[in-house]
Design an enzyme around this catalytic site. Structure first.
Site, PDB file in Angstrom:
ATOM      1  N   ASP A   1      -0.086 -15.371 -42.971  1.00 61.66           N
ATOM      2  CA  ASP A   1      -1.408 -14.908 -42.552  1.00 61.66           C
ATOM      3  C   ASP A   1      -2.420 -16.059 -42.693  1.00 61.66           C
ATOM      4  OD1 ASP A   1      -2.757 -11.791 -42.351  1.00 61.66           O
ATOM      5  OD2 ASP A   1      -4.110 -13.483 -42.696  1.00 61.66           O
ATOM      6  N   ILE A   2      -3.292 -16.193 -41.708  1.00 57.10           N
ATOM      7  CA  ILE A   2      -4.274 -17.283 -41.689  1.00 57.10           C
ATOM      8  C   ILE A   2      -5.353 -17.092 -42.763  1.00 57.10           C
ATOM      9  CG2 ILE A   2      -5.958 -16.298 -40.057  1.00 57.10           C
ATOM     10  CD1 ILE A   2      -5.796 -18.981 -38.519  1.00 57.10           C
TER      11      ILE A   2
ATOM     12  N   ASN B   1      -1.890  -1.489 -41.194  1.00 54.56           N
ATOM     13  CA  ASN B   1      -3.145  -0.793 -40.922  1.00 54.56           C
ATOM     14  C   ASN B   1      -3.083  -0.223 -39.506  1.00 54.56           C
ATOM     15  OD1 ASN B   1      -4.279  -1.627 -43.434  1.00 54.56           O
ATOM     16  ND2 ASN B   1      -4.706  -3.638 -42.551  1.00 54.56           N
TER      17      ASN B   1
ATOM     18  N   GLY C   1      -8.705  -0.677 -40.902  1.00 53.27           N
ATOM     19  CA  GLY C   1      -8.796  -2.131 -41.008  1.00 53.27           C
ATOM     20  C   GLY C   1      -7.926  -2.894 -40.029  1.00 53.27           C
ATOM     21  N   GLN C   2      -7.359  -2.207 -39.032  1.00 51.67           N
ATOM     22  CA  GLN C   2      -6.555  -2.945 -38.040  1.00 51.67           C
ATOM     23  C   GLN C   2      -7.471  -3.781 -37.156  1.00 51.67           C
ATOM     24  OE1 GLN C   2      -4.059  -0.560 -35.419  1.00 51.67           O
ATOM     25  NE2 GLN C   2      -2.905  -2.363 -34.736  1.00 51.67           N
ATOM     26  N   SER C   3      -7.181  -5.074 -37.094  1.00 55.65           N
ATOM     27  CA  SER C   3      -8.007  -5.966 -36.262  1.00 55.65           C
ATOM     28  C   SER C   3      -7.201  -6.583 -35.123  1.00 55.65           C
ATOM     29  CB  SER C   3      -8.630  -7.072 -37.118  1.00 55.65           C
ATOM     30  OG  SER C   3      -7.631  -7.847 -37.730  1.00 55.65           O
TER      31      SER C   3
ATOM     32  N   HIS D   1       2.135  -4.923 -36.860  1.00 58.06           N
ATOM     33  CA  HIS D   1       2.491  -5.941 -37.850  1.00 58.06           C
ATOM     34  C   HIS D   1       2.551  -5.317 -39.225  1.00 58.06           C
ATOM     35  CE1 HIS D   1      -1.894  -5.975 -37.191  1.00 58.06           C
ATOM     36  NE2 HIS D   1      -2.025  -6.259 -38.478  1.00 58.06           N
TER      37      HIS D   1
ATOM     38  N   HIS E   1       2.113  -6.421 -43.071  1.00 61.80           N
ATOM     39  CA  HIS E   1       1.691  -7.417 -44.040  1.00 61.80           C
ATOM     40  C   HIS E   1       2.671  -7.360 -45.213  1.00 61.80           C
ATOM     41  CE1 HIS E   1      -2.614  -7.841 -42.592  1.00 61.80           C
ATOM     42  NE2 HIS E   1      -2.370  -6.639 -42.108  1.00 61.80           N
TER      43      HIS E   1
HETATM   44  P1  AMP Z   1      -4.976  -6.352 -39.501  1.00 60.37           P
HETATM   45  O1  AMP Z   1      -6.415  -6.646 -39.857  1.00 60.37           O
HETATM   46  O2  AMP Z   1      -4.266  -5.389 -40.410  1.00 60.37           O
HETATM   47  O3  AMP Z   1      -4.865  -5.996 -38.041  1.00 60.37           O
HETATM   48  O4  AMP Z   1      -4.206  -7.717 -39.718  1.00 60.37           O
HETATM   49  C1  AMP Z   1      -4.340  -8.800 -38.851  1.00 60.37           C
HETATM   50  C2  AMP Z   1      -4.089 -10.020 -39.676  1.00 60.37           C
HETATM   51  O5  AMP Z   1      -3.880 -11.105 -38.795  1.00 60.37           O
HETATM   52  C3  AMP Z   1      -5.236 -10.411 -40.601  1.00 60.37           C
HETATM   53  O6  AMP Z   1      -4.788 -10.408 -41.945  1.00 60.37           O
HETATM   54  C4  AMP Z   1      -5.618 -11.816 -40.118  1.00 60.37           C
HETATM   55  O7  AMP Z   1      -5.977 -12.684 -41.168  1.00 60.37           O
HETATM   56  C5  AMP Z   1      -4.354 -12.259 -39.424  1.00 60.37           C
HETATM   57  N1  AMP Z   1      -4.550 -13.275 -38.390  1.00 60.37           N
HETATM   58  C6  AMP Z   1      -5.482 -13.295 -37.407  1.00 60.37           C
HETATM   59  N2  AMP Z   1      -5.311 -14.378 -36.619  1.00 60.37           N
HETATM   60  C7  AMP Z   1      -4.246 -15.060 -37.127  1.00 60.37           C
HETATM   61  C8  AMP Z   1      -3.590 -16.277 -36.761  1.00 60.37           C
HETATM   62  N3  AMP Z   1      -3.983 -17.022 -35.722  1.00 60.37           N
HETATM   63  N4  AMP Z   1      -2.536 -16.685 -37.524  1.00 60.37           N
HETATM   64  C9  AMP Z   1      -2.149 -15.941 -38.594  1.00 60.37           C
HETATM   65  N5  AMP Z   1      -2.706 -14.784 -38.967  1.00 60.37           N
HETATM   66  C10 AMP Z   1      -3.755 -14.353 -38.256  1.00 60.37           C
END
Ligand code: AMP
Ligand code: ZN
Length: 112
Positions: A30-31, A85, A91-93, A98, A100
């Site tokens: 994760d970034i 999420n 909190g899904q973004s 995916h 975690h």
């Molecule tokens: P969620 O918020 O549960 O949808 O998780 C999405 C995750 O993707 C978050 O923890 C972000 O930090 C991660 N994320 C977003 N962009 C990247 C990226 N380019 N490389 C790795 N992780 C990422």
């Protein structure tokens, strides 16, 4: 899906720190890590979230959990948390399924 961030990571169009890859799934760090070890495991097929899992696409989920068991063993993670999420309120973004995988620190319950 060309406009999906994680589909673009799988395609190599956006760089990532790869942990593991096979024909069905991809794992990368994760970034914005929320624990000393924090990686994501995603299906190569675009599935928007857990709520889009059905009889047609669910086999990959079992496979992903096998991969999580293998990777955490290899990384020496004895205790860890697996989180997915679903929806913005949770909190899904990124709307590509995916999981975690977080470890290396004490976790609280209930999660925030
Ligand atoms: P969620 O918020 O549960 O949808 O998780 C999405 C995750 O993707 C978050 O923890 C972000 O930090 C991660 N994320 C977003 N962009 C990247 C990226 N380019 N490389 C790795 N992780 C990422
Ligand atoms: Zn996608």
């Amino acid at each position: 899906m060309s406009d999906c961030l994680f589909c673009r990571i799988i395609a190599g169009e956006i760089p990532s720190k790869k942990v593991y890859e096979d024909e069905l799934c991809f794992a990368f760090y994760d970034i914005d890590p929320q624990a000393p070890t924090h990686f994501l495991v995603i299906p190569k097929a675009h599935i928007s979230s857990v709520s889009a899992i059905d009889a047609e696409n669910s086999a990959v989920v079992g496979h992903i959990f096998e991969v999580i068991a293998k990777l955490t063993r290899e990384l020496g993670m004895e205790s860890y948390r697996v989180v997915s999420n679903i929806g913005e309120q949770a909190g899904q973004s990124v709307f590509h399924l995916h999981f975690h995988v977080l470890g290396g620190r004490d976790m609280t319950w209930p999660p925030g």
